[in-house]
Design an enzyme around this catalytic site. Structure first.
Site, PDB file in Angstrom:
ATOM      1  N   ASN A  10       0.717  -1.359  -0.036  1.00 53.60           N
ATOM      2  CA  ASN A  10       0.021  -0.063  -0.055  1.00 53.60           C
ATOM      3  C   ASN A  10       0.892   1.292   0.031  1.00 53.60           C
ATOM      4  OD1 ASN A  10      -1.842   2.203   0.406  1.00 53.60           O
ATOM      5  ND2 ASN A  10      -2.429   1.260   2.263  1.00 53.60           N
ATOM      6  N   LYS A  12       0.088   4.186  -0.156  1.00 50.69           N
ATOM      7  CA  LYS A  12      -0.720   5.434   0.261  1.00 50.69           C
ATOM      8  C   LYS A  12      -0.130   6.680  -0.429  1.00 50.69           C
ATOM      9  CE  LYS A  12      -0.309   3.171   4.739  1.00 50.69           C
ATOM     10  NZ  LYS A  12      -0.160   3.155   6.186  1.00 50.69           N
ATOM     11  N   HIS A  94      -9.453   1.202   4.692  1.00 51.43           N
ATOM     12  CA  HIS A  94      -8.033   1.236   5.257  1.00 51.43           C
ATOM     13  C   HIS A  94      -8.480   2.383   6.582  1.00 51.43           C
ATOM     14  CE1 HIS A  94      -4.226   2.453   6.243  1.00 51.43           C
ATOM     15  NE2 HIS A  94      -4.031   1.349   5.688  1.00 51.43           N
ATOM     16  N   GLU A  96      -6.881   4.544   7.760  1.00 55.11           N
ATOM     17  CA  GLU A  96      -6.676   5.927   7.493  1.00 55.11           C
ATOM     18  C   GLU A  96      -7.904   6.558   6.817  1.00 55.11           C
ATOM     19  OE1 GLU A  96      -3.134   5.357   5.370  1.00 55.11           O
ATOM     20  OE2 GLU A  96      -2.195   4.940   7.431  1.00 55.11           O
ATOM     21  N   GLU A 164      -5.427  -5.043  10.112  1.00 58.13           N
ATOM     22  CA  GLU A 164      -4.284  -4.229  10.434  1.00 58.13           C
ATOM     23  C   GLU A 164      -4.693  -3.334  11.544  1.00 58.13           C
ATOM     24  OE1 GLU A 164      -2.380  -2.742   6.629  1.00 58.13           O
ATOM     25  OE2 GLU A 164      -4.251  -1.694   6.533  1.00 58.13           O
ATOM     26  N   GLY A 170       2.412   2.112  10.683  1.00 59.62           N
ATOM     27  CA  GLY A 170       3.463   3.188  10.713  1.00 59.62           C
ATOM     28  C   GLY A 170       4.035   3.671  11.974  1.00 59.62           C
ATOM     29  N   SER A 210       3.338  -2.190  10.007  1.00 55.04           N
ATOM     30  CA  SER A 210       4.816  -2.427  10.487  1.00 55.04           C
ATOM     31  C   SER A 210       5.505  -3.612  10.049  1.00 55.04           C
ATOM     32  CB  SER A 210       5.226  -1.958  11.826  1.00 55.04           C
ATOM     33  OG  SER A 210       4.738  -0.680  12.268  1.00 55.04           O
TER      34      SER A 210
END
Ligand SMILES: O=C(CO)COP(=O)(O)O
Length: 247
Positions: A10, A12, A94, A96, A164, A170, A210
């Site tokens: 991904n 992003k 996702h 985010e 996730e 991250g 991660s």
């Protein structure tokens, strides 16, 4: 059990023509394990460009799409547009999108339903926040998010679930193999009890958060981890090693 290992990158909101050209060279050189399905989630404006440079064995995904065919939805992208420029997958739900852009379980379900109906394959993301984990709500949150998605899916063959945990995204704080395996096993049990044994046996559940070349092998050895959704490390040469984590 015959589930094909599936590793997604991904990207992003990262990349440029130059950096994608470099990455495509690295991925083309590989070598990539032919037993692993590889997909890269590319910013939509670069999909056509990336598709032209990547080997055909690598799938390309959009990172979002809207829930209807076309119309007055300024800034949105339709599944047919993603397909038109060379994507065959889309990443939906996702964390985010959920946290920063306020996407609800219901909107994500609508998007999953429409993307599938338009012929895209879907990586559907779920996962708990740190606060939810610490409150003992990990399973309840993951099951609620999965249930919303499951309510619209009829054919699971074009769906991959990405677990996730938000606290691992991250942050450099990867879930331990045991922590990830525990949730993956719980999800698989949820599918057996709420969808069917066949879907539970065949659905691929990726871990994301991660993932690096250093931790991918041990995570990949867990029985219910069927691949990864990789953020930061998917922009680096080590993505090749992550793809090959089962070798
Ligand atoms: O969000 C992720 C993939 O979708 C994970 O991101 P990182 O691998 O950078 O933690």
């Amino acid at each position: 059990m015959g589930r094909k290992f599936c590793v997604g990158g991904n990207w992003k909101m990262n990349g440029s023509k130059d950096s994608i050209t470099e990455l495509a060279k690295i991925l083309s050189a590989g070598p990539l394990d032919p037993n692993t399905e590889v997909v890269v989630g590319c910013p939509s404006v670069y999909i056509s460009f990336a598709r032209g440079l990547l080997p055909s064995s690598i799938g390309v995904a959009g990172q979002n799409c809207y829930k209807v065919k076309s119309g007055a939805f300024t800034g949105e992208i339709a599944p047919s547009m993603l397909k038109d420029v060379g994507a065959d997958w889309v990443i939906l739900g996702h964390s985010e999108r959920r946290a920063i852009f306020g996407e609800s379980d219901e909107l994500i379900a609508d998007k999953v339903e429409f993307a599938l109906s338009e012929g895209l394959k879907v990586i559907a993301c779920i996962g708990e926040t740190l606060q939810e984990r610490e409150a003992g709500q990990t399973e309840a949150v993951c099951f609620r998010q999965t249930k919303a998605i499951a309510s619209v899916v009829k054919d699971w063959s074009n769906v991959v679930i990405a677990y996730e945990p938000v606290w691992a995204i991250g942050t450099g704080k990867t879930a331990t193999p045991a922590q990830a395996q525990e949730v993956h096993a719980a999800l698989r049990k949820w599918f057996a009890e709420n969808v069917s044994q066949a879907v539970s046996d065949s659905i691929r559940i990726q871990y994301g958060g991660s993932v690096t070349a250093a931790n991918a092998r041990e995570l990949a050895s867990q029985p219910d981890i069927d691949g990864f959704l990789v953020g930061g490390a998917s922009l680096k040469p080590e993505f090749v090693q992550i793809v090959n984590a089962r070798q």
